[in-house]
Scaffold this motif. Structure first.
Motif: not given
Ligand SMILES: NC(=O)c1ccc[n+]([C@@H]2O[C@H](COP(=O)([O-])OP(=O)(O)OC[C@H]3O[C@@H](n4cnc5c(N)ncnc54)[C@H](OP(=O)(O)O)[C@@H]3O)[C@@H](O)[C@H]2O)c1
Length: 344
Positions: A187-194, A283-293
């Motif tokens: 969770w702490a790392k996720l806070q930084l990745n937001l 690059a038109g790739r699917v991002t990791e957004i569902d696993y972050l925000n």
């Protein structure tokens, strides 16, 4: 008893870095795309911002484009992005022997739980990479560009030979940090990745984004929502940065002149650096957004905590993912973004 082997599955930036470090003291195999396998066979240098260096050259027999028929008595370092995980786990299921250990190295939430689901009976540990790694093609160099340890879940019991095998990731380029509170670290790392998503949306370098107070206010609002979710769950966030997790949003909201003075270390980044989510989007790739925000909004809903800004940011990134004009868009200023997110 035979020693554990090491297999990197999905050797891109993180996998090649971790594998290169393990390769300093143990035998390691890489499964990945041909572009990375060629780099590894030609030999790469691992470096950090302090100038520490190590070399690794993989043998031909240690580089595979496909999963082998069986993987036995190995530590499997799973280093694909979250977006590639489901498909890969389904392919690993019939291949992984019960004496293997899987270490999930993805950012965000949910990777280890998914691995448990696909690999019942196999020991799964969560690893969190606290630093950033970039590739310099001209120097054939994988560079650790920020501070940050490798946090590894510490289970209640671990056989000495497994502890020894997992400890091969300890090196002067990457400090291994065993953690019993790995969920809190995630969770702490996720806070930084937001902030990655904001960088992708505003379409400007990370440094320019941090110098825009409107952008900082949006990032602070995202962090406040995450803090509300972790508070509701009684998760105590460990300190991963110089500023403790609960004060980060206050620092981000400071006026520019004070922010520049107090948060000088945050601005010590290469002027053109962008988040990996920005690169994926371009690059038109699917991002990791569902696993972050997206994960913050989802977990918030499960805990009865509303996270509207994370939800709107996730929706906006997904809408950009669908757009054919994404690479041609203009940079966005922070105040316009605040308006778009109904944050005023
Ligand atoms: N990079 C960083 O600084 C950093 C820092 C901390 C945490 N992380 C996290 O670490 C994870 C990995 O990130 P990364 O930056 O290392 O990603 P990456 O550079 O894209 O590496 C993943 C590699 O795995 C490959 N791959 C995907 N599916 C595969 C399959 N079925 N078989 C073989 N190879 C496959 C990908 O190829 P394709 O591109 O062709 O799919 C890519 O080359 C992410 O969750 C990320 O958020 C990254």
């Amino acid at each position: 008893m035979t020693q554990y082997q090491h297999v990197i599955v999905g050797s891109g930036l993180i996998g090649s870095f971790i594998g290169g470090i393990i390769g300093q003291s143990a035998r390691v195999s890489f499964i990945g795309r041909s572009i990375w396998l060629e780099r590894l066979m030609a030999g790469i240098t691992l470096t950090d911002y302090a100038g520490t260096e190590a070399e690794h050259k993989a043998g031909k027999g240690e580089c595979l484009e496909e999963l082998p028929a069986k993987i036995e008595r190995s530590v499997i370092w799973l280093t694909v992005k979250n977006t590639a995980l489901t498909e890969l786990l389904a392919r690993l299921q019939p291949v992984v022997a019960p004496d293997c250990v899987v270490v999930c190295c993805q950012n965000g939430l949910g990777a280890a739980a998914l691995a448990h689901k696909y690999l019942p009976g196999i020991r799964v540990l969560q690893g969190i990479v606290g630093c950033n790694v970039v590739w310099d093609e001209s120097l054939k160099r994988l560079q650790k560009t920020t501070e940050g340890e490798f946090f590894l879940e510490q289970p209640e019991s671990l056989a000495p030979e497994l502890t020894k095998a997992l400890s091969t990731v300890q090196h002067k380029l990457l400090t291994l940090c065993w953690r019993q509170d790995i969920e809190a670290v995630a969770w702490a790392k996720l806070q930084l990745n937001l902030a990655n998503s904001i960088n992708a949306i505003v379409n400007k370098p990370v440094r320019a984004m941090l110098l825009d107070r409107g952008c900082r206010e949006v990032i602070a609002a995202l962090m406040d929502e995450l803090l509300a979710v972790t508070a509701a769950r009684n998760i105590r966030l460990p300190k991963l940065t110089r500023v403790p997790a609960r004060y980060l949003s206050a620092v981000l909201r400071l006026p520019d002149w004070l922010f520049k003075r107090l948060a000088n270390a945050m601005l010590h980044i290469e002027p053109n650096a962008r988040s990996s989510m920005w690169w994926d989007l371009q690059a038109g790739r699917v991002t990791e957004i569902d696993y972050l925000n997206g994960a913050v909004a989802e977990q918030g809903a499960l805990s009865g905590v509303s996270c509207p800004i994370n939800k709107r940011v996730a929706d906006q990134v997904k809408s950009l993912q669908r757009s054919t004009l994404v690479a041609a868009r203009r940079p966005l200023d922070g105040n316009t973004l605040k308006y778009q997110l109904h944050l005023e």
